[in-house]
Scaffold this motif. Structure first.
Motif: not given
Lengths: 140, 140
Positions: A66-71
């Motif tokens: 998985l990859v973290e997607v910071p928003i």
DNA sequence: ATAATTGCAAATTTTTTGCAGGTTC
DNA sequence: GAACCTGCAAAAAATTTGCAATTAT
């Protein structure tokens, strides 16, 4: 549809029911926060613990599943690892949509960072705005 | 060097000592997390409360003085509002460096989103890698 | 059989809130 | 002087941890 069991095993993780359901939810939805993952998967698997979701997300990010997607202005979301792409983030509904990554942008960033003597490993491009669906709602 | 008092007043906020010091720290450093801001400013102003930092960051983001910069694997950092630019994020030391925004990228993203019927309001580009300073350290 | 994983409860960390006293305009 | 702001302490929310029971290989 990805073979989650194989994906997990290749990454050195056991293929538990919890993990497979987490991955399936994320892939269906595209991008999900920890809470959204929990809310979704607990319906299928009522004994699920939020701690298990946390532990697994951390592990799967470490293992490159998985990859973290910071928003901006939201809690981070997670997505399956996939080819480089751009995120269109709707500031009205919070949804994230993927857009294929343009090779021109690639070339551009590579040349920019090479100049800077910066060894580029990952790109993260978020474009914020109002999605076509929400434009209708906002107009009213 | 920005006139922080004027900036705050234009934004409808009172120019307190705490706010001016927060802004000055951020501008000096470029990008700072809440904790880093607190650690820095409390040295100048020992009675400072962490709650005050939180409240002010939230307010100043709402009023368009600061921008949140979310970063994979780190707590969010904050920067002064400035012209579009790219972030080079070092995965070794965590530092963030600004790179002027290339107009070609601009044109690219505008055309991509127009096609999607997406009303673009803000761009956020993070490039992750190893900065030149850390390459020396990592090599050893 | 073994090592990894789960779920729970508790601990910790992070962020938010309410309010009395102080400050800015 | 009025409205706003600060700092404190307490509350709430988010995340992490330890461990006994369970599960995957």
């Amino acid at each position: 549809m990805t073979d989650y069991a194989a994906l997990l095993k290749e990454s050195g993780l056991k293929a538990t029911f919890q993990r497979m359901n987490i991955l399936e939810s994320i892939e269906r939805q595209g991008h999900m926060s920890i809470d959204a993952i929990y809310d979704k998967v607990v319906k299928i698997h009522p004994s699920l613990s939020l701690a298990t979701v946390y532990k697994n997300i951390i592990l799967m990010v470490e293992q490159g599943v998985l990859v973290e997607v910071p928003i901006t202005g939201q809690k981070a979301k997670y997505e399956l690892v996939k080819d480089d792409h751009i995120h269109l983030v709707c500031t009205e509904c919070g949804e994230v949509e993927d857009k294929p990554h343009d090779s021109r942008a690639d070339a551009l960033f590579n040349s920019m960072t090479k100049h800077e003597n910066f060894v580029l490993s990952k790109q993260q491009i978020n474009l914020y705005g109002v999605c076509s669906h929400c434009q209708v709602k906002v107009a009213s």
